[in-house]
Design a protein around this motif. Structure first.
Motif, PDB file in Angstrom:
ATOM      1  N   ASN A  71       0.816  -1.212   0.000  1.00 26.60           N
ATOM      2  CA  ASN A  71       0.000   0.000   0.000  1.00 26.60           C
ATOM      3  C   ASN A  71       0.852   1.266   0.000  1.00 26.60           C
ATOM      4  OD1 ASN A  71      -1.323   2.173   2.133  1.00 26.60           O
ATOM      5  ND2 ASN A  71      -2.807   1.380   0.659  1.00 26.60           N
ATOM      6  N   LYS A  72       1.899   1.263   0.829  1.00 31.99           N
ATOM      7  CA  LYS A  72       2.733   2.454   0.927  1.00 31.99           C
ATOM      8  C   LYS A  72       4.125   2.063   1.408  1.00 31.99           C
ATOM      9  CE  LYS A  72       2.381   7.304   2.233  1.00 31.99           C
ATOM     10  NZ  LYS A  72       1.510   8.356   2.828  1.00 31.99           N
TER      11      LYS A  72
ATOM     12  N   TYR B 259      -5.974   0.530   5.527  1.00 29.32           N
ATOM     13  CA  TYR B 259      -5.299   0.485   4.233  1.00 29.32           C
ATOM     14  C   TYR B 259      -5.385  -0.926   3.642  1.00 29.32           C
ATOM     15  CZ  TYR B 259      -1.642  -1.247   7.363  1.00 29.32           C
ATOM     16  OH  TYR B 259      -0.962  -1.953   8.321  1.00 29.32           O
TER      17      TYR B 259
END
Length: 314
Positions: free
Chosen positions: A285-286, A305
């Motif tokens: 996701n990040k 998330y």
């Protein structure tokens, strides 16, 4: 070398960069130059002191359990790995060790070669939640297209692996997720998707053979109302007291409460590598840079998330 560590239990503000000596390795260990390590809920449970009976109170403590990187050196008894290999793995004692450093010494049996077609960030996302998903699959027993399974909290890291493993096994899966997770749940193989912001799964009057509560928000007591007469409730986030209580209650009910406790191994990793070869996808996701470690944990602890959060070291 630099490491992210903490010298007392607390929130993310206790995390700091400290200087440590580069670790030396034993004969059965490899020295890994860490390129990425992933964030797991266990990290902050340990950091906040919720698991101090197992983690102990000796400081400083590093954070993070699973990682990916490059082999810098190998012990004299290590076979199957060599300097320069791109690898991923997990620390031996997740309660007392951490992967949040530029270099770590790791038992070679918990280090595996990284598939060439995935990134370091993706590889670092595999061991902890991937193993938990494999363990959950094993606890489900013999499942097929007639087995109805509800996965609550289906699009975090654990759910990402579990949905795709269940798809490859052919089970009939209903995923409960947020609005932004519905497309991912469908892509990862759910037959039906429930947006918990629009519907309450407990009020739908549909029952299942297996309910697995990845978010920890349903609980066994509530889940019983949507379980078939001989159904399983799988609990991967048990409170300490639930472990003995579930064992005792299972003696007297056909609706079983099964606690999932997992530990990464070559056996579980082989299952995951095979699934990857068959198309399993890893959604990161990040990715945060090493110097934004506090922001990474703040972001992860807020939840909501899709997939995994990873910290990279250049």
């Amino acid at each position: 070398m630099k490491a992210v560590a903490y010298k007392e239990f607390g929130n993310t503000d206790v995390l700091q960069i400290i200087e440590q000596a580069k670790p030396t390795i034993q004969s059965d260990e490899v020295l890994v130059k860490v390129k990425a390590f992933s964030v797991n809920p266990m990290d902050w449970k340990i950091r906040k002191g919720e698991m101090k009976l197992m983690s102990g109170s000796k400081f400083p403590k590093k954070t993070g359990a699973d990682f990916a990187g490059i082999v810098e050196d190998i012990g004299t008894s290590v076979t199957g790995l060599k300097k320069g290999d791109e690898v991923f793995g997990v620390v031996k004692n997740m309660m007392k060790e951490g992967a949040s450093a530029e270099y770590i010494a790791v038992t070679s049996s918990l280090v595996w070669k990284k598939p060439s077609d995935i990134s370091f960030a993706q590889a670092a996302s595999i061991p902890v939640v991937g193993t938990a998903a494999v363990t959950a699959l094993e606890k489900m027993g013999n499942i097929n297209s007639k087995t109805t399974i509800l996965v609550n909290g289906a699009t975090g890291g654990f759910g990402m692996f579990l949905l795709q493993l269940l798809k490859q096994s052919g089970a009939n899966v209903t995923a409960v997720t947020s609005t932004k997770g519905t497309d991912f749940a469908e892509k990862w193989g759910a037959n039906f998707v429930i947006d918990y912001k629009k519907e309450n799964v407990l009020s739908k009057k549909v029952t299942y053979d297996i309910v697995i509560d990845l978010s920890g928000k349903i609980g066994y007591k509530n889940a019983k109302q949507i379980m078939n007469s001989k159904a399983l409730f799988l609990n991967p986030t048990p409170k300490t007291v639930e472990i003995p209580i579930s064992f005792l209650s299972n003696l007297f009910t056909a609706k079983k409460h099964i606690v999932i406790l997992s530990s990464p191994s070559t056996k579980s990793t082989d299952v995951l590598l095979k699934a990857l070869a068959n198309g399993l996808q890893i959604e990161v996701n990040k990715v945060f840079p090493f110097d934004q470690y506090q922001e990474a944990y703040d972001y992860a602890e807020k939840g909501g998330y899709i997939g995994k959060v990873v910290i990279e070291i250049n």
